[in-house]
Design a protein around this motif. Sequence first.
Motif, PDB file in Angstrom:
ATOM      1  N   VAL A  12     -10.037   5.981   0.069  1.00 61.46           N
ATOM      2  CA  VAL A  12     -10.993   6.692   0.865  1.00 61.46           C
ATOM      3  C   VAL A  12     -12.157   5.926   1.976  1.00 61.46           C
ATOM      4  CG1 VAL A  12     -10.814   8.847  -0.651  1.00 61.46           C
ATOM      5  CG2 VAL A  12     -12.539   7.060  -1.208  1.00 61.46           C
ATOM      6  N   VAL A  13     -12.049   6.496   3.647  1.00 56.34           N
ATOM      7  CA  VAL A  13     -13.246   5.305   4.244  1.00 56.34           C
ATOM      8  C   VAL A  13     -14.029   6.365   4.262  1.00 56.34           C
ATOM      9  CG1 VAL A  13     -13.318   3.602   5.580  1.00 56.34           C
ATOM     10  CG2 VAL A  13     -10.695   3.916   4.725  1.00 56.34           C
ATOM     11  N   LYS A  14     -15.813   5.268   4.618  1.00 52.83           N
ATOM     12  CA  LYS A  14     -16.695   6.709   5.400  1.00 52.83           C
ATOM     13  C   LYS A  14     -16.238   5.282   6.479  1.00 52.83           C
ATOM     14  CE  LYS A  14     -19.876   8.683   2.296  1.00 52.83           C
ATOM     15  NZ  LYS A  14     -19.613   9.499   3.182  1.00 52.83           N
ATOM     16  N   PHE A  15     -17.228   6.240   7.268  1.00 49.98           N
ATOM     17  CA  PHE A  15     -17.250   5.207   8.776  1.00 49.98           C
ATOM     18  C   PHE A  15     -18.389   6.406   9.443  1.00 49.98           C
ATOM     19  CE2 PHE A  15     -16.553   4.490  13.655  1.00 49.98           C
ATOM     20  CZ  PHE A  15     -16.562   3.237  13.296  1.00 49.98           C
ATOM     21  N   ASN A  16     -19.574   5.216   9.995  1.00 46.10           N
ATOM     22  CA  ASN A  16     -20.599   5.545  10.693  1.00 46.10           C
ATOM     23  C   ASN A  16     -19.657   5.505  12.226  1.00 46.10           C
ATOM     24  OD1 ASN A  16     -22.687   6.581  11.894  1.00 46.10           O
ATOM     25  ND2 ASN A  16     -23.594   5.630  10.631  1.00 46.10           N
ATOM     26  N   ALA A  17     -19.933   7.152  12.959  1.00 47.52           N
ATOM     27  CA  ALA A  17     -19.335   6.913  14.501  1.00 47.52           C
ATOM     28  C   ALA A  17     -20.431   6.853  15.299  1.00 47.52           C
ATOM     29  CB  ALA A  17     -19.104   7.873  14.695  1.00 47.52           C
ATOM     30  N   GLU A  18     -21.488   5.778  15.188  1.00 43.81           N
ATOM     31  CA  GLU A  18     -22.360   5.612  16.292  1.00 43.81           C
ATOM     32  C   GLU A  18     -22.642   3.938  15.794  1.00 43.81           C
ATOM     33  OE1 GLU A  18     -24.980   9.775  17.060  1.00 43.81           O
ATOM     34  OE2 GLU A  18     -25.694   8.397  15.286  1.00 43.81           O
TER      35      GLU A  18
ATOM     36  N   ASN B   9       0.490  -1.278  -0.443  1.00 43.21           N
ATOM     37  CA  ASN B   9      -0.218  -0.419  -0.245  1.00 43.21           C
ATOM     38  C   ASN B   9       0.967   0.769  -0.305  1.00 43.21           C
ATOM     39  OD1 ASN B   9      -2.620   2.072  -0.141  1.00 43.21           O
ATOM     40  ND2 ASN B   9      -1.839   1.542   2.536  1.00 43.21           N
ATOM     41  N   LYS B  10       0.848   2.495  -1.492  1.00 44.43           N
ATOM     42  CA  LYS B  10       1.285   3.426  -0.959  1.00 44.43           C
ATOM     43  C   LYS B  10       0.277   4.761  -0.867  1.00 44.43           C
ATOM     44  CE  LYS B  10       4.955   0.637  -3.531  1.00 44.43           C
ATOM     45  NZ  LYS B  10       5.263   0.191  -2.704  1.00 44.43           N
ATOM     46  N   LYS B  11      -0.656   3.853  -0.437  1.00 47.82           N
ATOM     47  CA  LYS B  11      -1.410   5.029  -0.654  1.00 47.82           C
ATOM     48  C   LYS B  11      -1.894   6.040   1.437  1.00 47.82           C
ATOM     49  CE  LYS B  11      -4.184   5.025  -4.784  1.00 47.82           C
ATOM     50  NZ  LYS B  11      -6.000   4.946  -5.259  1.00 47.82           N
ATOM     51  N   LYS B  12      -2.408   7.334   1.297  1.00 49.76           N
ATOM     52  CA  LYS B  12      -2.987   7.657   2.517  1.00 49.76           C
ATOM     53  C   LYS B  12      -4.268   7.153   2.827  1.00 49.76           C
ATOM     54  CE  LYS B  12       0.872  11.018   3.293  1.00 49.76           C
ATOM     55  NZ  LYS B  12       0.893  12.182   2.887  1.00 49.76           N
ATOM     56  N   PHE B  13      -4.746   7.451   3.637  1.00 50.51           N
ATOM     57  CA  PHE B  13      -5.932   6.945   4.277  1.00 50.51           C
ATOM     58  C   PHE B  13      -6.591   8.424   4.424  1.00 50.51           C
ATOM     59  CE2 PHE B  13      -4.446   2.984   4.226  1.00 50.51           C
ATOM     60  CZ  PHE B  13      -5.186   2.439   4.152  1.00 50.51           C
ATOM     61  N   LEU B  14      -8.245   8.466   4.360  1.00 51.72           N
ATOM     62  CA  LEU B  14      -8.694   9.911   4.436  1.00 51.72           C
ATOM     63  C   LEU B  14     -10.285   8.910   5.087  1.00 51.72           C
ATOM     64  CD1 LEU B  14      -9.822  12.364   3.654  1.00 51.72           C
ATOM     65  CD2 LEU B  14     -11.190  11.536   2.385  1.00 51.72           C
ATOM     66  N   ILE B  15     -10.039   9.622   6.193  1.00 51.16           N
ATOM     67  CA  ILE B  15     -11.993   8.464   6.665  1.00 51.16           C
ATOM     68  C   ILE B  15     -12.818   9.567   6.925  1.00 51.16           C
ATOM     69  CG2 ILE B  15     -12.536   7.423   8.607  1.00 51.16           C
ATOM     70  CD1 ILE B  15      -9.418   5.547   8.677  1.00 51.16           C
ATOM     71  N   ASP B  16     -13.907   9.213   6.333  1.00 53.71           N
ATOM     72  CA  ASP B  16     -14.805  10.710   6.359  1.00 53.71           C
ATOM     73  C   ASP B  16     -15.563   9.589   8.139  1.00 53.71           C
ATOM     74  OD1 ASP B  16     -17.270  11.866   6.301  1.00 53.71           O
ATOM     75  OD2 ASP B  16     -17.963  11.294   5.059  1.00 53.71           O
ATOM     76  N   VAL B  17     -15.697  10.822   9.239  1.00 51.47           N
ATOM     77  CA  VAL B  17     -16.605   9.708  10.218  1.00 51.47           C
ATOM     78  C   VAL B  17     -17.648  10.636  10.489  1.00 51.47           C
ATOM     79  CG1 VAL B  17     -16.581   9.769  12.822  1.00 51.47           C
ATOM     80  CG2 VAL B  17     -14.490   9.791  11.264  1.00 51.47           C
ATOM     81  N   TYR B  18     -19.233  10.014  10.178  1.00 55.23           N
ATOM     82  CA  TYR B  18     -20.309  10.967  10.185  1.00 55.23           C
ATOM     83  C   TYR B  18     -21.199  10.596  10.349  1.00 55.23           C
ATOM     84  CZ  TYR B  18     -22.198   6.863   7.962  1.00 55.23           C
ATOM     85  OH  TYR B  18     -22.680   5.665   6.853  1.00 55.23           O
ATOM     86  N   THR B  19     -22.145  10.886  10.941  1.00 54.43           N
ATOM     87  CA  THR B  19     -23.541  10.225  11.562  1.00 54.43           C
ATOM     88  C   THR B  19     -24.787  10.501  10.236  1.00 54.43           C
ATOM     89  OG1 THR B  19     -24.043  12.023  12.558  1.00 54.43           O
ATOM     90  CG2 THR B  19     -22.834  10.648  13.644  1.00 54.43           C
ATOM     91  N   ASP B  20     -25.704   9.479  10.796  1.00 54.80           N
ATOM     92  CA  ASP B  20     -27.015   9.356  10.128  1.00 54.80           C
ATOM     93  C   ASP B  20     -27.805  10.335  10.294  1.00 54.80           C
ATOM     94  OD1 ASP B  20     -26.452   7.041   8.803  1.00 54.80           O
ATOM     95  OD2 ASP B  20     -27.466   5.839  10.731  1.00 54.80           O
ATOM     96  N   TRP B  21     -27.798  11.548  11.578  1.00 56.98           N
ATOM     97  CA  TRP B  21     -28.444  12.225  11.380  1.00 56.98           C
ATOM     98  C   TRP B  21     -27.648  13.725  11.257  1.00 56.98           C
ATOM     99  CZ3 TRP B  21     -25.806  15.342  14.915  1.00 56.98           C
ATOM    100  CH2 TRP B  21     -24.971  15.051  15.534  1.00 56.98           C
ATOM    101  N   CYS B  22     -26.225  13.188  10.845  1.00 58.65           N
ATOM    102  CA  CYS B  22     -25.801  14.856  10.351  1.00 58.65           C
ATOM    103  C   CYS B  22     -26.040  16.029   9.484  1.00 58.65           C
ATOM    104  CB  CYS B  22     -23.746  14.877  10.703  1.00 58.65           C
ATOM    105  SG  CYS B  22     -23.422  16.238   9.857  1.00 58.65           S
ATOM    106  N   SER B  23     -26.701  16.816   9.383  1.00 57.45           N
ATOM    107  CA  SER B  23     -27.199  17.526   8.096  1.00 57.45           C
ATOM    108  C   SER B  23     -25.751  18.168   7.559  1.00 57.45           C
ATOM    109  CB  SER B  23     -27.665  18.466   8.920  1.00 57.45           C
ATOM    110  OG  SER B  23     -27.217  19.784   8.892  1.00 57.45           O
ATOM    111  N   TRP B  24     -24.379  18.414   7.863  1.00 54.76           N
ATOM    112  CA  TRP B  24     -23.541  18.708   7.214  1.00 54.76           C
ATOM    113  C   TRP B  24     -22.925  17.404   6.743  1.00 54.76           C
ATOM    114  CZ3 TRP B  24     -22.574  23.704   5.483  1.00 54.76           C
ATOM    115  CH2 TRP B  24     -23.650  24.461   5.448  1.00 54.76           C
TER     116      TRP B  24
END
Length: 173
Positions: free
Chosen positions: A99-105, A60-75
């Motif tokens: 790129v990674v998506k992660f639901n904090a809840e 693996n030669k790439k960095k990671f970007l993790i988008d930490v979100y919730t279902d109720w978060c409008s932004w």
Amino acid sequence: MYDNIKNTFIFAPPKKVLPMRHFIIMSCFLIFLSSCKPSNQKLNWLSMTQASDIVAKSGNKKKFLIDVYTDWCSWCKVMDKKTFTDPELIKYLNENFNVVKFNAEQRESLIFNGKEYVWVLSGRNGVNTLALELLQGRMSYPSLVYLNEKLEPILVSPGFKDANALMSELKSL
């Protein structure tokens, strides 16, 4: 049409014919519109488990970007619709980051980087302990977490970002 009273033919006024220049302009406009295809590029979102698996495999030669979100978060939803659909940003992220998506809840437990993370009762809807670790206990949504190629923390970046702001941040890493 025939007028029975006067025994004469009634002719309708001639239809207006578009001058040739209007025809040419409309043709050029339609050709232009047909050449403007929307970008159907998409981000190659990974799950946390998939991200961990990528690192387990060497190379693996790439960095990671993790988008930490919730279902109720409008932004978070605005970032999904506006920021993460920008064609230039999509291209840059797909070429340079995992790129990674992660639901904090997220209630399901998961194994990430060899460690198990579970949901705990905390805050409004509970939280996954991985979100607590990634965000260093500062729970703010949306948040972007940058990790290096070995899944070691680089930066936690809380708050909404438009495509230009995010591109600047990405290029500064």
